[in-house]
Write an enzyme that holds these catalytic residues in place. Structure first.
Site, PDB file in Angstrom:
ATOM      1  N   ASP A  18       0.828  -1.107  -0.121  1.00 15.46           N
ATOM      2  CA  ASP A  18       0.097   0.010  -0.018  1.00 15.46           C
ATOM      3  C   ASP A  18       0.933   1.195  -0.072  1.00 15.46           C
ATOM      4  OD1 ASP A  18      -1.905   1.894   0.463  1.00 15.46           O
ATOM      5  OD2 ASP A  18      -2.849   0.685   2.012  1.00 15.46           O
ATOM      6  N   HIS A  20      -0.385   4.622   0.044  1.00 14.17           N
ATOM      7  CA  HIS A  20      -1.275   5.729   0.531  1.00 14.17           C
ATOM      8  C   HIS A  20      -0.781   6.413   1.684  1.00 14.17           C
ATOM      9  CE1 HIS A  20      -4.381   3.489  -1.712  1.00 14.17           C
ATOM     10  NE2 HIS A  20      -4.803   4.487  -1.949  1.00 14.17           N
TER      11      HIS A  20
END
Length: 151
Positions: A18, A20
C-alpha cells in the site's frame, strides 16, 4: 501504572504494498500534537520493519494503516513477527481494510482474530484512536492537560 504521554512512543506505517500516505500523515500530526513520540515508517512497510522499529524505539504501540483493501493478506502472521522480536506493544489497525468492506463487524472480527487490539475503519477520527490509546496505555492527563472548571 499511570504513564505520561510524553514518554510514549508509537510506531506508525502503511503495511505491505500500500502506497497511501495521506492517512498516516494525518495520524502522525494528530498523535504528535497529542504528545506522543511518533516514529513514521512511511508507506510500503514490511512486517519486519514494523518489528525492528518497535524494538529500536521501545514502542508502546504499533499503528498499522492500510487503505488499498488487502490488509488481511498483509497482516497474516504479523503478530508472530512482533512476538518473535519480543515486541510487547498495543497494536491497532485502521483504514479501508477489505475490498468491498460492507460488513464492518466481520472485518473488525477478522483483524481482532489476527491479534490487533483495536480495529478502526477509514472514517474514524484520529481523536478516537488517540483516546483509545490513552485508555489502553493507562495514560492520565497531567495537571496542565485537565480541563479547568470555572465556578
Amino acid at each position: 501504572m499511570v504513564l505520561n504521554t510524553m514518554s510514549q512512543t508509537v510506531v506508525l506505517g502503511v503495511i505491505g504494498s500500500d502506497a497511501h500516505v495521506v492517512g498516516i500523515t494525518i495520524l502522525e500530526q494528530a498523535f504528535s500534537a497529542a504528545g506522543f513520540d511518533v516514529v513514521n515508517l512511511g508507506v510500503q512497510t514490511s512486517q519486519e520493519e514494523f518489528a525492528e522499529a518497535a524494538v529500536a524505539h521501545d514502542a508502546n504501540a504499533v499503528l498499522v494503516s492500510s487503505l488499498y483493501g488487502h490488509a488481511e493478506q498483509d497482516c497474516q502472521g504479523f503478530h508472530d513477527v512482533l512476538e518473535s522480536r519480543g515486541v510487547d506493544a498495543v497494536s491497532y489497525i485502521g483504514g479501508n481494510l477489505a475490498v468491498g468492506q460492507d460488513d464492518w463487524d466481520r472485518t473488525r472480527e477478522t483483524f481482532e482474530a489476527l491479534g490487533f487490539d483495536r480495529v478502526f475503519d477509514s472514517e474514524t477520527d484520529p481523536e478516537e484512536a488517540i483516546a483509545a490509546l490513552r485508555t489502553d496505555l493507562d495514560i492520565r492527563p497531567t495537571e496542565s492537560e485537565r480541563p479547568r472548571i470555572s465556578s
